[in-house]
Each structure stands twice: as C-alpha cells, then as structure tokens.
Design a protein around this motif. Structure first.
Motif, PDB file in Angstrom:
ATOM      1  N   ARG A   1       0.810  -1.224   0.000  1.00 13.83           N
ATOM      2  CA  ARG A   1       0.000   0.000   0.000  1.00 13.83           C
ATOM      3  C   ARG A   1       0.838   1.267   0.000  1.00 13.83           C
ATOM      4  NH1 ARG A   1      -4.484  -2.287   4.261  1.00 13.83           N
ATOM      5  NH2 ARG A   1      -5.422  -3.764   2.784  1.00 13.83           N
ATOM      6  N   ALA A   2       1.904   1.278   0.763  1.00 16.34           N
ATOM      7  CA  ALA A   2       2.757   2.472   0.794  1.00 16.34           C
ATOM      8  C   ALA A   2       3.341   2.753  -0.581  1.00 16.34           C
ATOM      9  CB  ALA A   2       3.871   2.296   1.823  1.00 16.34           C
ATOM     10  N   ALA A   3       3.701   1.696  -1.292  1.00 20.90           N
ATOM     11  CA  ALA A   3       4.323   1.858  -2.603  1.00 20.90           C
ATOM     12  C   ALA A   3       3.327   2.333  -3.656  1.00 20.90           C
ATOM     13  CB  ALA A   3       4.959   0.539  -3.047  1.00 20.90           C
ATOM     14  N   VAL A   4       2.079   1.877  -3.561  1.00 22.36           N
ATOM     15  CA  VAL A   4       1.098   2.240  -4.590  1.00 22.36           C
ATOM     16  C   VAL A   4       0.371   3.543  -4.277  1.00 22.36           C
ATOM     17  CG1 VAL A   4       0.729  -0.193  -5.181  1.00 22.36           C
ATOM     18  CG2 VAL A   4      -0.840   0.940  -3.587  1.00 22.36           C
ATOM     19  N   THR A   5       0.510   4.053  -3.064  1.00 24.57           N
ATOM     20  CA  THR A   5      -0.241   5.247  -2.670  1.00 24.57           C
ATOM     21  C   THR A   5       0.014   6.458  -3.564  1.00 24.57           C
ATOM     22  OG1 THR A   5      -0.582   4.582  -0.371  1.00 24.57           O
ATOM     23  CG2 THR A   5      -0.563   6.945  -0.825  1.00 24.57           C
ATOM     24  N   PRO A   6       1.267   6.791  -3.921  1.00 20.55           N
ATOM     25  CA  PRO A   6       1.462   7.953  -4.799  1.00 20.55           C
ATOM     26  C   PRO A   6       0.723   7.817  -6.133  1.00 20.55           C
ATOM     27  CG  PRO A   6       3.529   7.356  -3.763  1.00 20.55           C
ATOM     28  CD  PRO A   6       2.567   6.248  -3.451  1.00 20.55           C
ATOM     29  N   ALA A   7       0.751   6.623  -6.719  1.00 18.65           N
ATOM     30  CA  ALA A   7       0.049   6.415  -7.986  1.00 18.65           C
ATOM     31  C   ALA A   7      -1.464   6.462  -7.780  1.00 18.65           C
ATOM     32  CB  ALA A   7       0.458   5.077  -8.602  1.00 18.65           C
ATOM     33  N   ALA A   8      -1.925   5.960  -6.637  1.00 20.21           N
ATOM     34  CA  ALA A   8      -3.355   6.003  -6.328  1.00 20.21           C
ATOM     35  C   ALA A   8      -3.822   7.446  -6.160  1.00 20.21           C
ATOM     36  CB  ALA A   8      -3.637   5.202  -5.056  1.00 20.21           C
ATOM     37  N   GLU A   9      -3.003   8.263  -5.509  1.00 22.38           N
ATOM     38  CA  GLU A   9      -3.356   9.674  -5.332  1.00 22.38           C
ATOM     39  C   GLU A   9      -3.319  10.419  -6.663  1.00 22.38           C
ATOM     40  OE1 GLU A   9      -0.840  11.268  -2.301  1.00 22.38           O
ATOM     41  OE2 GLU A   9      -1.826  10.147  -0.684  1.00 22.38           O
ATOM     42  N   LEU A  10      -2.391  10.042  -7.536  1.00 25.28           N
ATOM     43  CA  LEU A  10      -2.343  10.641  -8.874  1.00 25.28           C
ATOM     44  C   LEU A  10      -3.622  10.323  -9.639  1.00 25.28           C
ATOM     45  CD1 LEU A  10      -0.905  12.013 -11.284  1.00 25.28           C
ATOM     46  CD2 LEU A  10       0.071   9.756 -11.826  1.00 25.28           C
ATOM     47  N   LEU A  11      -4.074   9.082  -9.550  1.00 27.41           N
ATOM     48  CA  LEU A  11      -5.315   8.689 -10.210  1.00 27.41           C
ATOM     49  C   LEU A  11      -6.482   9.514  -9.681  1.00 27.41           C
ATOM     50  CD1 LEU A  11      -7.224   6.987 -11.892  1.00 27.41           C
ATOM     51  CD2 LEU A  11      -7.022   5.160 -10.177  1.00 27.41           C
ATOM     52  N   ALA A  12      -6.591   9.623  -8.365  1.00 30.23           N
ATOM     53  CA  ALA A  12      -7.686  10.399  -7.774  1.00 30.23           C
ATOM     54  C   ALA A  12      -7.609  11.866  -8.196  1.00 30.23           C
ATOM     55  CB  ALA A  12      -7.649  10.281  -6.256  1.00 30.23           C
ATOM     56  N   ALA A  13      -6.399  12.412  -8.251  1.00 27.29           N
ATOM     57  CA  ALA A  13      -6.226  13.811  -8.657  1.00 27.29           C
ATOM     58  C   ALA A  13      -6.676  14.017 -10.098  1.00 27.29           C
ATOM     59  CB  ALA A  13      -4.766  14.223  -8.495  1.00 27.29           C
ATOM     60  N   ASN A  14      -6.365  13.063 -10.968  1.00 30.77           N
ATOM     61  CA  ASN A  14      -6.767  13.188 -12.368  1.00 30.77           C
ATOM     62  C   ASN A  14      -8.280  13.064 -12.533  1.00 30.77           C
ATOM     63  OD1 ASN A  14      -4.082  13.461 -12.941  1.00 30.77           O
ATOM     64  ND2 ASN A  14      -3.964  11.760 -14.386  1.00 30.77           N
ATOM     65  N   VAL A  15      -8.900  12.233 -11.703  1.00 30.08           N
ATOM     66  CA  VAL A  15     -10.354  12.074 -11.770  1.00 30.08           C
ATOM     67  C   VAL A  15     -11.052  13.369 -11.356  1.00 30.08           C
ATOM     68  CG1 VAL A  15     -12.339  10.882 -10.785  1.00 30.08           C
ATOM     69  CG2 VAL A  15     -10.324   9.577 -11.447  1.00 30.08           C
ATOM     70  N   ILE A  16     -10.643  13.958 -10.239  1.00 31.13           N
ATOM     71  CA  ILE A  16     -11.298  15.186  -9.782  1.00 31.13           C
ATOM     72  C   ILE A  16     -11.011  16.336 -10.740  1.00 31.13           C
ATOM     73  CG2 ILE A  16      -9.447  15.970  -8.250  1.00 31.13           C
ATOM     74  CD1 ILE A  16     -13.213  16.182  -7.536  1.00 31.13           C
ATOM     75  N   ALA A  17      -9.828  16.334 -11.349  1.00 27.60           N
ATOM     76  CA  ALA A  17      -9.516  17.367 -12.339  1.00 27.60           C
ATOM     77  C   ALA A  17     -10.404  17.223 -13.568  1.00 27.60           C
ATOM     78  CB  ALA A  17      -8.044  17.285 -12.740  1.00 27.60           C
ATOM     79  N   ALA A  18     -10.686  15.978 -13.950  1.00 28.81           N
ATOM     80  CA  ALA A  18     -11.572  15.742 -15.091  1.00 28.81           C
ATOM     81  C   ALA A  18     -12.985  16.221 -14.787  1.00 28.81           C
ATOM     82  CB  ALA A  18     -11.579  14.257 -15.453  1.00 28.81           C
ATOM     83  N   LYS A  19     -13.430  16.010 -13.550  1.00 29.46           N
ATOM     84  CA  LYS A  19     -14.766  16.480 -13.161  1.00 29.46           C
ATOM     85  C   LYS A  19     -14.823  17.996 -13.151  1.00 29.46           C
ATOM     86  CE  LYS A  19     -16.351  17.687  -9.487  1.00 29.46           C
ATOM     87  NZ  LYS A  19     -16.804  19.022  -8.936  1.00 29.46           N
ATOM     88  N   ASN A  20     -13.876  18.614 -12.473  1.00 28.43           N
ATOM     89  CA  ASN A  20     -13.887  20.070 -12.359  1.00 28.43           C
ATOM     90  C   ASN A  20     -13.660  20.754 -13.704  1.00 28.43           C
ATOM     91  OD1 ASN A  20     -14.285  19.732  -9.651  1.00 28.43           O
ATOM     92  ND2 ASN A  20     -12.262  20.419  -9.011  1.00 28.43           N
ATOM     93  N   GLY A  21     -12.985  20.061 -14.615  1.00 32.94           N
ATOM     94  CA  GLY A  21     -12.681  20.653 -15.908  1.00 32.94           C
ATOM     95  C   GLY A  21     -13.711  20.370 -16.985  1.00 32.94           C
ATOM     96  N   ALA A  22     -14.810  19.718 -16.626  1.00 36.08           N
ATOM     97  CA  ALA A  22     -15.853  19.423 -17.611  1.00 36.08           C
ATOM     98  C   ALA A  22     -16.388  20.718 -18.215  1.00 36.08           C
ATOM     99  CB  ALA A  22     -16.987  18.644 -16.955  1.00 36.08           C
ATOM    100  N   ALA A  23     -16.528  20.737 -19.526  1.00 38.45           N
ATOM    101  CA  ALA A  23     -17.053  21.917 -20.218  1.00 38.45           C
ATOM    102  C   ALA A  23     -18.570  21.811 -20.257  1.00 38.45           C
ATOM    103  CB  ALA A  23     -16.474  22.001 -21.621  1.00 38.45           C
ATOM    104  N   CYS A  24     -19.232  22.551 -19.383  1.00 40.90           N
ATOM    105  CA  CYS A  24     -20.684  22.439 -19.231  1.00 40.90           C
ATOM    106  C   CYS A  24     -21.378  23.743 -19.609  1.00 40.90           C
ATOM    107  CB  CYS A  24     -21.047  22.090 -17.788  1.00 40.90           C
ATOM    108  SG  CYS A  24     -20.347  20.534 -17.195  1.00 40.90           S
ATOM    109  N   LYS A  25     -22.592  23.599 -20.114  1.00 40.15           N
ATOM    110  CA  LYS A  25     -23.348  24.786 -20.502  1.00 40.15           C
ATOM    111  C   LYS A  25     -24.837  24.485 -20.503  1.00 40.15           C
ATOM    112  CE  LYS A  25     -23.784  28.271 -24.149  1.00 40.15           C
ATOM    113  NZ  LYS A  25     -23.304  28.722 -25.478  1.00 40.15           N
ATOM    114  N   ALA A  26     -25.616  25.390 -19.911  1.00 39.34           N
ATOM    115  CA  ALA A  26     -27.073  25.303 -20.016  1.00 39.34           C
ATOM    116  C   ALA A  26     -27.456  25.732 -21.428  1.00 39.34           C
ATOM    117  CB  ALA A  26     -27.727  26.204 -18.982  1.00 39.34           C
ATOM    118  N   THR A  27     -28.330  24.972 -22.063  1.00 39.86           N
ATOM    119  CA  THR A  27     -28.618  25.217 -23.475  1.00 39.86           C
ATOM    120  C   THR A  27     -29.977  25.854 -23.738  1.00 39.86           C
ATOM    121  OG1 THR A  27     -29.386  22.923 -23.671  1.00 39.86           O
ATOM    122  CG2 THR A  27     -27.086  23.389 -24.260  1.00 39.86           C
TER     123      THR A  27
END
Length: 229
Positions: free
Chosen positions: A107-133
C-alpha cells in the motif's frame, strides 16, 4: 483485500459538499437583487457545483442572497474556499480508498500512484465543459413556477472507469512495480482520452416573479456526473 463499492468517489464528494461547501437554500424569499433568466441561473449552479468557478460562486451567492436572508438562512449558498478545500483533500482521501484495495504490504508503494489517479479524476470532473442550453416554458403548479433547463457537459470518456479498473488491477496478482504502473496507466486515461457528452436537465423554481429562481437539491442532479467518470 477490501472491496470498493461502485462510485465511492461520488459518495465521498457528495458528503463533503453537503456538509462543508454548499448550504441549504432558503424556502421563503423576497425580491432578488439581480434579475436572471432560468438558463442563466442554471449555468451559475452548474459552474458552482461542477466546475467550482470562483466568479460563478460569487455571482450565484449575490443572486440568491436576498432570498436566503428573507428566509432566515445563511446569506451565502456556496463557499468557494470550502469547495477548493474539498478538491485539495480529494486525492489523498480517495487515493487511500484505492490503495486499500491492494495487499497491505504494497500500500505504501502504490499510494502515490493512487493519489495521482484520484487527482486526475477530480480534475476531469472540475474541468468538464458544461453549458445550459435551453429552458422549457415555465409551468405553474400549486403557486410554484418551475422552469426545466437542459444542459450538457463535455467529459472525458475513459475505456474503463477508475473504480472497476482499480479493482481489476488489485485482483490481478500484480507485483508492486506492475501495480504502480497499472495505476499510472489508469490515471493517464483521464488526461488523454477522447470526450463524451453528458446531457441532463436541471429545474429551477420560484413562488413569485420578484423571487430568485433556485433549486433546493442542485447537488443531487449534478452528482450524476460521476456515473460518466
């Protein structure tokens, strides 16, 4: 190994937003300080809850403030600093959920990669291009005016969503370096994959023409975005 429920990310973020970042909207209201159309109001909710856009948070708070004050509610609907704090904590908290899928010895070894994955997921959510039509014609029922607004978001379309992908990797009997590389590969898909469109509707309501359009359960609508990530 521990089992991760489908889309724990949505549950984690929803709980954090509910308790820290977003306040409950008011029930009663007086005249709104700013006159906005339903499409404009929906856009502000979208950019506040999904994108955490600072200018939109400020404008939505200003728009809803008279309604909330008249209803004896906290003046501010959303806290930009709380939204940012939730995002800042997300990689570590969700990274731990991912790392806990793997044997304790790695777990200690995989944690940095796991946190990178989580960071990329939240960045993808926050970066979604949304618009009311568009907004459907206003309907009136039991004295309540309601406008249903259509909106769409352009989201990353990954081959396999992060939760099942991480579960599959954890069950694959990979060695430490293979597990780390596997998590890094999953993380990369959130930065490099093509886009997809998520289309949904968001209703706003008011009792009088002088009141602000609002939605008491905005977060519940927008939490559906996690099903596409």
């Amino acid at each position: 190994m521990q089992q991760m429920k489908p889309y724990p990310l949505a549950t984690l973020l929803a709980a954090a937003l509910a308790t820290a970042a977003l306040m409950q909207p008011a029930v009663a209201a007086e005249s709104a300080a700013i006159d906005l159309a339903p499409v404009e109001v929906a856009d502000l909710y979208i950019k506040t809850v999904i994108n955490q856009d600072e200018a939109s948070v400020a404008k939505l708070n200003a728009y809803l403030r008279p309604t909330r004050v008249a209803g004896h509610q906290p003046a501010e609907y959303a806290s930009y600093s709380a939204l940012q704090d939730t995002t800042a904590k997300f990689p570590k908290e969700t990274g731990k959920l991912i790392a806990d899928l793997f044997p304790a010895s790695m777990r200690a070894a995989v944690t940095p990669a796991a946190e990178l994955l989580a960071a990329n997921v939240i960045a993808a959510k926050n970066g979604a291009a949304c618009k009311a039509t568009k907004a459907d014609p206003v309907t009136v029922e039991n004295g309540m005016q309601t406008a249903v607004v259509s909106f769409e978001c352009e989201l990353v379309k990954v081959p396999v969503a992060w939760a099942p992908a991480a579960q599959q990797l954890a069950k694959s009997a990979c060695k430490v370096d293979q597990c780390v590389a596997g998590l890094q590969k999953i993380a990369a898909t959130y930065a490099t994959s093509p886009k997809q469109a998520w289309r949904a509707v968001f209703a706003v309501s008011r009792e009088k023409d002088t009141e602000a359009w609002r939605n008491d359960f905005a977060r519940e609508t927008f939490d559906e975005i996690w099903e596409y990530l």
